[in-house]
Design an enzyme around this catalytic site. Structure first.
Site, PDB file in Angstrom:
ATOM      1  CE  LYS A  22      -8.788 -32.978 -12.244  1.00 16.73           C
ATOM      2  NZ  LYS A  22      -9.883 -32.012 -12.410  1.00 16.73           N
ATOM      3  CG  ASN A  23      -7.999 -29.980 -15.023  1.00 19.24           C
ATOM      4  OD1 ASN A  23      -8.839 -30.820 -14.693  1.00 19.24           O
ATOM      5  ND2 ASN A  23      -7.576 -29.034 -14.197  1.00 19.24           N
ATOM      6  CB  CYS A 116     -18.201 -26.998  -7.277  1.00 20.67           C
ATOM      7  SG  CYS A 116     -16.619 -26.274  -7.603  1.00 20.67           S
ATOM      8  NE  ARG A 121     -15.443 -24.420 -11.212  1.00 22.09           N
ATOM      9  CZ  ARG A 121     -14.758 -25.552 -11.313  1.00 22.09           C
ATOM     10  NH1 ARG A 121     -14.897 -26.490 -10.410  1.00 22.09           N
ATOM     11  NH2 ARG A 121     -13.935 -25.746 -12.328  1.00 22.09           N
ATOM     12  CG  ASP A 310      -6.157 -26.152 -10.752  1.00 19.51           C
ATOM     13  OD1 ASP A 310      -7.093 -25.674 -10.083  1.00 19.51           O
ATOM     14  OD2 ASP A 310      -6.303 -26.578 -11.916  1.00 19.51           O
ATOM     15  NE  ARG A 402     -13.258 -34.750  -8.741  1.00 22.37           N
ATOM     16  CZ  ARG A 402     -13.049 -33.443  -8.648  1.00 22.37           C
ATOM     17  NH1 ARG A 402     -13.104 -32.852  -7.485  1.00 22.37           N
ATOM     18  NH2 ARG A 402     -12.833 -32.714  -9.703  1.00 22.37           N
TER      19      ARG A 402
HETATM   20  N1  EPU Z   1     -16.012 -17.897 -15.216  1.00 27.08           N
HETATM   21  C1  EPU Z   1     -17.060 -17.040 -15.435  1.00 27.08           C
HETATM   22  N2  EPU Z   1     -17.922 -17.322 -16.471  1.00 27.08           N
HETATM   23  C2  EPU Z   1     -17.755 -18.399 -17.267  1.00 27.08           C
HETATM   24  C3  EPU Z   1     -16.672 -19.271 -17.040  1.00 27.08           C
HETATM   25  C4  EPU Z   1     -15.800 -18.992 -15.994  1.00 27.08           C
HETATM   26  O1  EPU Z   1     -17.242 -16.044 -14.730  1.00 27.08           O
HETATM   27  O2  EPU Z   1     -18.565 -18.588 -18.175  1.00 27.08           O
HETATM   28  C5  EPU Z   1     -15.084 -17.609 -14.107  1.00 27.08           C
HETATM   29  C6  EPU Z   1     -15.036 -18.737 -13.082  1.00 27.08           C
HETATM   30  O3  EPU Z   1     -16.064 -18.611 -12.128  1.00 27.08           O
HETATM   31  C7  EPU Z   1     -13.656 -18.531 -12.490  1.00 27.08           C
HETATM   32  C8  EPU Z   1     -12.831 -18.092 -13.708  1.00 27.08           C
HETATM   33  O4  EPU Z   1     -13.767 -17.563 -14.633  1.00 27.08           O
HETATM   34  O5  EPU Z   1     -13.678 -17.495 -11.555  1.00 27.08           O
HETATM   35  C9  EPU Z   1     -12.033 -19.182 -14.374  1.00 27.08           C
HETATM   36  O6  EPU Z   1     -12.873 -20.284 -14.656  1.00 27.08           O
HETATM   37  P1  EPU Z   1     -12.554 -21.340 -15.814  1.00 27.08           P
HETATM   38  O7  EPU Z   1     -13.734 -21.417 -16.714  1.00 27.08           O
HETATM   39  O8  EPU Z   1     -11.237 -21.031 -16.438  1.00 27.08           O
HETATM   40  O9  EPU Z   1     -12.450 -22.696 -14.997  1.00 27.08           O
HETATM   41  P2  EPU Z   1     -12.930 -24.117 -15.473  1.00 27.08           P
HETATM   42  O10 EPU Z   1     -12.657 -24.264 -16.913  1.00 27.08           O
HETATM   43  O11 EPU Z   1     -14.284 -24.392 -14.980  1.00 27.08           O
HETATM   44  C10 EPU Z   1     -10.632 -25.329 -15.181  1.00 27.08           C
HETATM   45  C11 EPU Z   1     -10.114 -26.494 -14.406  1.00 27.08           C
HETATM   46  C12 EPU Z   1     -10.006 -26.127 -12.938  1.00 27.08           C
HETATM   47  C13 EPU Z   1      -9.077 -24.923 -12.811  1.00 27.08           C
HETATM   48  C14 EPU Z   1      -9.603 -23.770 -13.663  1.00 27.08           C
HETATM   49  C15 EPU Z   1      -8.679 -22.565 -13.682  1.00 27.08           C
HETATM   50  C16 EPU Z   1     -10.927 -28.378 -15.673  1.00 27.08           C
HETATM   51  C17 EPU Z   1     -11.821 -29.549 -15.751  1.00 27.08           C
HETATM   52  N3  EPU Z   1     -11.020 -27.631 -14.583  1.00 27.08           N
HETATM   53  O12 EPU Z   1     -11.926 -25.053 -14.658  1.00 27.08           O
HETATM   54  O13 EPU Z   1      -9.405 -27.249 -12.304  1.00 27.08           O
HETATM   55  O14 EPU Z   1      -9.011 -24.520 -11.457  1.00 27.08           O
HETATM   56  O15 EPU Z   1      -9.759 -24.218 -15.027  1.00 27.08           O
HETATM   57  O16 EPU Z   1      -7.431 -22.904 -14.144  1.00 27.08           O
HETATM   58  O17 EPU Z   1     -10.126 -28.138 -16.568  1.00 27.08           O
HETATM   59  C18 EPU Z   1      -8.912 -28.692 -10.512  1.00 27.08           C
HETATM   60  O18 EPU Z   1      -8.297 -29.396 -11.329  1.00 27.08           O
HETATM   61  O19 EPU Z   1      -8.836 -28.868  -9.277  1.00 27.08           O
HETATM   62  C19 EPU Z   1      -9.755 -27.607 -11.016  1.00 27.08           C
HETATM   63  C20 EPU Z   1     -10.703 -27.028 -10.293  1.00 27.08           C
END
Ligand code: EPU
Length: 433
Positions: A22-23, A116, A121, A310, A402
């Site tokens: 999915k991701n 969320c 986030r 995850d 999801r």
């Molecule tokens: N963060 C910041 N600033 C930013 C972006 C992120 O502080 O601008 C922080 C976040 O708050 C978090 C950390 O950095 O503490 C990592 O966040 P990241 O941006 O890597 O997460 P994401 O891209 O929003 C994706 C996956 C998540 C998975 C995370 C970490 C997707 C759609 N979502 O989220 O998947 O947990 O990477 O690997 O790819 C799930 O599938 O259940 C899920 C939540």
């Protein structure tokens, strides 16, 4: 709303095929907006988040065809630049439209996603990166407006207090592929899903070097073209099935995966005395679950190649049935422990100290009515239910829809007693518990 009833205590046995991730599929769908030519995406999992992303792309003007069997065709001849609140609020991952819109249209207007259930986030790193690429960012009325008329390659550093950012890297790579000049990204996320996106972009004519490493060098090109791309297998779904085999004391082979994407989990399983065997050529891992010999472990979640956040909830459920004291530290989302109160209801012994869960493993859990709160927390409750004595009723299972393709069917094929039922099937005596 349906519920899941799991009659626990049956060891799982058999082979299960992993779906596409999915991701990876979500940003890949967004990447189709970078070209006006058709893109064929294969091995797309049939999930509510994916169908929703398809609808978003349609609303933005793309032609989206689901050919079935995981094959989608997306053609974004003419698209708009606005992703409204109504869409972004319903699926946080729609923020990955920011990069392609910035790159292709030189402007984007996207509702800010907000927090969320797994914690705040922010997208500050995405925005900081876009500014470094010459974009003017304005935030007003809950929307971020990007003026990218002066988009240009530059040096970006993407490390934040919780490590690199997965969607942030995806967004900035997608913004940079059509930006004039060279973009160098340091502290880029190197999750297999980011690698998959970069491979697809290169197949579309992008010039990204260093794919899979923390340092990426992107030479902007004028135009991208269509491509055919198969989504990488879902290492998180695969890991969930391996832990299901372990926690239930069964033997489960997961096929169609890249064992190399799962090293941190496999290492930790070995440390916990959960026997497994990988065949990288065949793309399989088999777990031989034997509860009697499991050992407690310490787990720290980290960006890839560290232990994935995850799989934290699923690992926690497994450790709740592993005698001894285990400790799980959540470094990526320090508040991602919504599953803990529900596991306590099933008899687990877990205490929280900041981002650390201290688990005193028990020899049994007992089935109970529990509430799913997010995708991976729900998976942890499924695992606990499979191993618990008696019936577990999981409510709000739309979270599972999801991210886990045909979960009930896959579990039943492994011999689990799992049934999807209407909410009215929840026994009267349990309704207020
Ligand atoms: N963060 C910041 N600033 C930013 C972006 C992120 O502080 O601008 C922080 C976040 O708050 C978090 C950390 O950095 O503490 C990592 O966040 P990241 O941006 O890597 O997460 P994401 O891209 O929003 C994706 C996956 C998540 C998975 C995370 C970490 C997707 C759609 N979502 O989220 O998947 O947990 O990477 O690997 O790819 C799930 O599938 O259940 C899920 C939540």
């Amino acid at each position: 709303m349906d519920i899941l009833r799991i009659r626990g205590g049956k060891p799982l046995h058999g082979t299960v095929a992993a779906s596409g991730a999915k991701n990876a599929a979500l940003p890949i769908f967004a990447a189709t907006l970078l070209t006006d030519e058709p893109c064929i995406i294969e091995r797309v999992p049939d999930l509510s988040d994916i169908r929703f992303m398809g609808r978003i792309l349609e609303q933005m003007g793309a032609e989206v065809i689901n050919h079935g069997n995981g094959r989608w065709e997306i053609t974004a001849r003419k698209i708009g630049h606005v992703a409204p609140y109504d869409l972004v609020r319903r699926m946080r991952a729609s923020v990955c439209l920011l990069g392609p819109l910035t790159s292709r249209l030189r402007r984007a207007r996207i509702s800010l996603p907000g927090g969320c259930v797994i914690g705040p986030r922010p997208i500050d790193l995405h925005l900081k990166g876009l500014e470094r690429l010459g974009c003017r960012i304005t935030i007003e009325g809950g929307y971020v407006d990007v003026d990218a008329s002066r988009l240009e390659g530059n040096y970006l550093f993407l490390g934040g207090r919780h490590g690199s950012t997965v969607t942030g890297t995806a967004n900035l790579v997608m913004a940079a592929v059509l930006a004039p000049g060279v973009t160098r990204i340091e502290s880029a996320a190197c999750e297999p899903e980011v690698v998959d996106l970069c491979n697809m972009l290169n197949a579309m004519g992008a010039q990204i070097e260093g794919v899979g490493h923390h340092y990426l060098r992107i030479t902007g090109v004028e135009k991208l073209h269509g491509c055919t791309h198969a989504v990488v297998p879902d290492r998180i779904e695969a890991g969930t099935f391996l832990l299901a085999g372990a926690i239930s004391g069964g033997e489960v082979k997961v096929e169609g995966i890249v064992p190399g994407h799962m090293r941190a989990l496999l290492e930790k399983m070995e440390e916990a005395a959960i026997a497994w065997e990988a065949d990288p050529d065949a793309g399989t891992v088999t777990v031989y679950g034997d509860r009697l010999v499991r050992k407690p472990v310490e787990v720290v979640t980290l960006p890839h190649p560290g232990f994935p956040t995850d799989l934290q909830a699923q690992m926690l459920a497994t450790l709740a049935l592993t005698p001894g004291i285990s400790i799980i530290t959540e470094r990526v989302y320090p508040n991602r422990f919504m599953h803990v109160p529900e596991l306590l209801r099933m008899g687990a012994e877990i205490s929280m100290e900041g981002p650390n869960a201290v688990v005193n493993g028990r020899s049994r859990l007992s089935g109970a009515p529990v509430m799913a709160s997010d995708l991976r927390a729900s998976a942890a409750l499924v695992l606990a239910g499979l191993a618990a004595e008696g019936d577990t009723y999981i409510q709000r299972i739309y979270h599972l829809d999801r991210g886990y393709e045909r979960l009930t069917e896959k579990l039943r094929n492994l011999g689990a007693e799992v049934e999807r039922l209407p909410e009215s099937a929840l026994p009267e005596a349990l309704k207020d518990s």
